[in-house]
Design a protein around this motif. Structure first.
Motif, PDB file in Angstrom:
ATOM      1  N   VAL A 141      -1.958 -63.188  -7.063  1.00 13.20           N
ATOM      2  CA  VAL A 141      -2.949 -64.187  -6.653  1.00 13.20           C
ATOM      3  C   VAL A 141      -4.038 -63.580  -5.769  1.00 13.20           C
ATOM      4  O   VAL A 141      -5.079 -64.190  -5.561  1.00 13.20           O
ATOM      5  N   LYS A 142      -3.802 -62.391  -5.274  1.00 13.85           N
ATOM      6  CA  LYS A 142      -4.787 -61.720  -4.416  1.00 13.85           C
ATOM      7  C   LYS A 142      -5.525 -60.612  -5.174  1.00 13.85           C
ATOM      8  O   LYS A 142      -6.034 -59.669  -4.577  1.00 13.85           O
ATOM      9  N   MET A 190      -8.499 -58.097  -4.016  1.00 11.80           N
ATOM     10  CA  MET A 190      -8.575 -58.017  -2.550  1.00 11.80           C
ATOM     11  C   MET A 190      -7.908 -56.751  -2.048  1.00 11.80           C
ATOM     12  O   MET A 190      -6.888 -56.329  -2.587  1.00 11.80           O
ATOM     13  N   VAL A 191      -8.469 -56.172  -0.987  1.00  7.49           N
ATOM     14  CA  VAL A 191      -7.796 -55.088  -0.271  1.00  7.49           C
ATOM     15  C   VAL A 191      -6.654 -55.715   0.525  1.00  7.49           C
ATOM     16  O   VAL A 191      -5.505 -55.297   0.451  1.00  7.49           O
ATOM     17  N   ILE A 192      -6.982 -56.739   1.299  1.00  2.00           N
ATOM     18  CA  ILE A 192      -6.036 -57.582   2.021  1.00  2.00           C
ATOM     19  C   ILE A 192      -6.719 -58.929   2.169  1.00  2.00           C
ATOM     20  O   ILE A 192      -7.940 -58.992   2.346  1.00  2.00           O
ATOM     21  N   PRO A 249      -8.469 -52.304  -3.714  1.00  2.00           N
ATOM     22  CA  PRO A 249      -8.284 -53.689  -4.150  1.00  2.00           C
ATOM     23  C   PRO A 249      -7.108 -53.805  -5.121  1.00  2.00           C
ATOM     24  O   PRO A 249      -6.871 -52.917  -5.937  1.00  2.00           O
ATOM     25  N   ILE A 250      -6.393 -54.887  -5.032  1.00  2.00           N
ATOM     26  CA  ILE A 250      -5.240 -55.152  -5.895  1.00  2.00           C
ATOM     27  C   ILE A 250      -5.719 -55.288  -7.340  1.00  2.00           C
ATOM     28  O   ILE A 250      -6.664 -56.032  -7.630  1.00  2.00           O
TER      29      ILE A 250
END
Length: 150
Positions: free
Chosen positions: A50-51, A54-56, A43-44
């Motif tokens: 903004v993500k 999230m992984v993607i 995850p980021i």
């Protein structure tokens, strides 16, 4: 940070025929395919991104799979171009049908390998394709795992 896997599911309608096959699937027919796409990554952590977390983004994964698989294969008919089915394919194309010609027998096993290559090419470098599950019928499916395909 932990490595996480996320999965997005897709569905599409595709026809095919298996040239030389000794059963019913030698005839042109279709399936309501279901495709599960699992990717992995970390995850980021950048709080300015903004993500964050999230992984993607599922939307980004959806865009890749739709462009590479769903939009191309949905309501298309797939034929092995190295068989006499090429004549049928050419006739159907002349009549406005959406035909996909491939270098392989269009079984679930071969299609899932093709799909894996198409998706891997489009993923960001920090995201890895972990697995695919291509369900052809309610009780039949093929699976592809990166660990089996180094």
């Amino acid at each position: 940070m932990a490595t996480i896997r996320i999965t997005k599911q897709f569905s599409f309608e595709t026809g095919h025929a298996l040239f030389g096959y000794d059963g019913k699937c030698k005839n042109v027919h279709g399936h309501s395919y279901k495709l599960g796409v699992t990717v992995q990554g970390e995850p980021i952590e950048d709080e300015d991104n903004v993500k964050l977390g999230m992984v993607i983004d599922f939307g980004d994964l959806k865009k890749i799979v739709k462009q590479e698989i769903v939009d191309k294969f949905d309501h298309a008919t797939v034929f092995n171009k190295n068989t006499p089915h090429i004549e049928l394919a050419e006739e159907l194309q002349k009549r406005g049908h959406n035909i996909i010609l491939v270098e392989y027998q269009p079984t679930s096993e071969n299609m899932i390998q093709d799909f894996a290559e198409r998706i891997k090419r489009r993923l960001p470098g920090h995201i890895k394709l972990f697995s695919l599950k291509l369900q052809e019928t309610e009780t039949s499916y093929a699976e592809w795992f990166a660990s089996d395909n180094p």
